[in-house]
Design an enzyme around this catalytic site. Structure first.
Site, PDB file in Angstrom:
ATOM      1  N   LYS A 173      17.631  -4.860 -20.989  1.00 56.08           N
ATOM      2  CA  LYS A 173      18.962  -5.234 -20.505  1.00 56.08           C
ATOM      3  C   LYS A 173      20.028  -4.728 -21.465  1.00 56.08           C
ATOM      4  O   LYS A 173      19.907  -4.887 -22.688  1.00 56.08           O
ATOM      5  CB  LYS A 173      19.059  -6.753 -20.345  1.00 56.08           C
ATOM      6  CG  LYS A 173      20.353  -7.217 -19.704  1.00 56.08           C
ATOM      7  CD  LYS A 173      20.280  -8.691 -19.343  1.00 56.08           C
ATOM      8  CE  LYS A 173      21.589  -9.160 -18.715  1.00 56.08           C
ATOM      9  NZ  LYS A 173      21.926  -8.391 -17.502  1.00 56.08           N
ATOM     10  N   HIS A 200      16.156 -12.642 -20.945  1.00 56.42           N
ATOM     11  CA  HIS A 200      15.985 -11.465 -20.111  1.00 56.42           C
ATOM     12  C   HIS A 200      15.010 -10.486 -20.753  1.00 56.42           C
ATOM     13  O   HIS A 200      14.638 -10.616 -21.915  1.00 56.42           O
ATOM     14  CB  HIS A 200      17.324 -10.756 -19.885  1.00 56.42           C
ATOM     15  CG  HIS A 200      18.232 -11.471 -18.950  1.00 56.42           C
ATOM     16  ND1 HIS A 200      19.018 -12.544 -19.338  1.00 56.42           N
ATOM     17  CD2 HIS A 200      18.491 -11.289 -17.637  1.00 56.42           C
ATOM     18  CE1 HIS A 200      19.723 -12.971 -18.299  1.00 56.42           C
ATOM     19  NE2 HIS A 200      19.420 -12.224 -17.257  1.00 56.42           N
TER      20      HIS A 200
END
Length: 243
Positions: free
Chosen positions: A134, A130
């Site tokens: 995040k 990701h």
């Protein structure tokens, strides 16, 4: 249908505004960010929440007290938190709440395929990748996938995943219900996951990539339509998609 957005200035919130504006029979009544006055969207029928684990539980209590349905993509839901949401839903039985770790159709299918494959392979691991902004690791999608793999393995009577590692120092990642999950946070990524299965002489890799947040929006719109017709708590997207 009048839709409000928690986390409206975030990348996901901004995409939700565009998706709702394009969707038939929906309109936005605005949105708020963390620490802003929620009363600005108090006339919404449904609120979509893409905020932060630290604020989502208070948002749920506020919405349910007002009879507002919720679609939640914020992660960080422990079993204790889910139990609290169940209690709130029981106290407000006319309201629907849907919590999903991923709204991408492809990601939902990836989790489904992983659970189907799990009983056939001795080894299983997950790599989730990701963007570096995040907040949680492992991701909600990878944790959900790991739990489903573990449940399928248990039902099939499989033992622990083989692993002779003695000296670890954190290199083997997190462990969710006996399944190792490795998290990557890298500029340029959006949301990606590989599920790796192994047996003697072969491996199987199931991979899903979201290159743009627009990939989550068909699922979000479908969840909004679903939640107003389905009171109580709905977990994940399978029921919405008819899986």
């Amino acid at each position: 249908m009048q839709v409000g957005i928690f986390g409206v200035s975030g990348k996901m919130g901004s995409e939700v505004v565009r998706a709702v504006t394009r969707a038939d029979g929906m309109t936005t009544v605005g949105g708020v960010d963390i620490n802003e006055d929620r009363d600005k969207i108090g006339r919404a029928q449904v609120v979509v929440d893409f905020t932060h684990p630290d604020s989502v539980m208070d948002n749920i209590e506020w919405c349910l007290q007002l009879g507002i349905h919720m679609v939640i993509g914020t992660t960080g839901f422990t079993e204790e938190r889910l139990e609290r949401v169940r209690e709130l839903c029981e106290a407000h039985p006319e309201v629907g709440v849907l919590i999903a770790s991923n709204f991408s159709i492809g990601a939902v299918l990836m989790m489904k395929f992983a659970a189907l494959a799990a009983p056939f392979y001795e080894s299983a691991e997950i790599v989730e990748l990701h963007h570096p902004n995040k907040a949680d690791a492992p991701s909600g999608t990878s944790a959900t996938t790991a739990r489903r793999i573990a449940a399928a393995r248990a039902e099939a009577g499989l033992g622990e995943v083989p692993d002779a590692t003695v000296h670890d120092d954190g290199a083997r990642g997190a462990v969710v219900d006996g399944i190792h999950v490795h998290g990557v946070r890298l500029r340029g990524l959006v949301a990606h996951q590989e599920v790796l299965f192994g047996a003697e002489g072969e491996t199987l890799t199931i991979r899903h990539d979201s290159f743009d947040r627009v990939s989550f929006m068909p699922g979000v719109v479908a969840a909004i339509r679903h939640v107003v017709e389905q009171p109580g708590l709905t977990l994940e997207m399978e029921q919405v998609l008819g899986l």
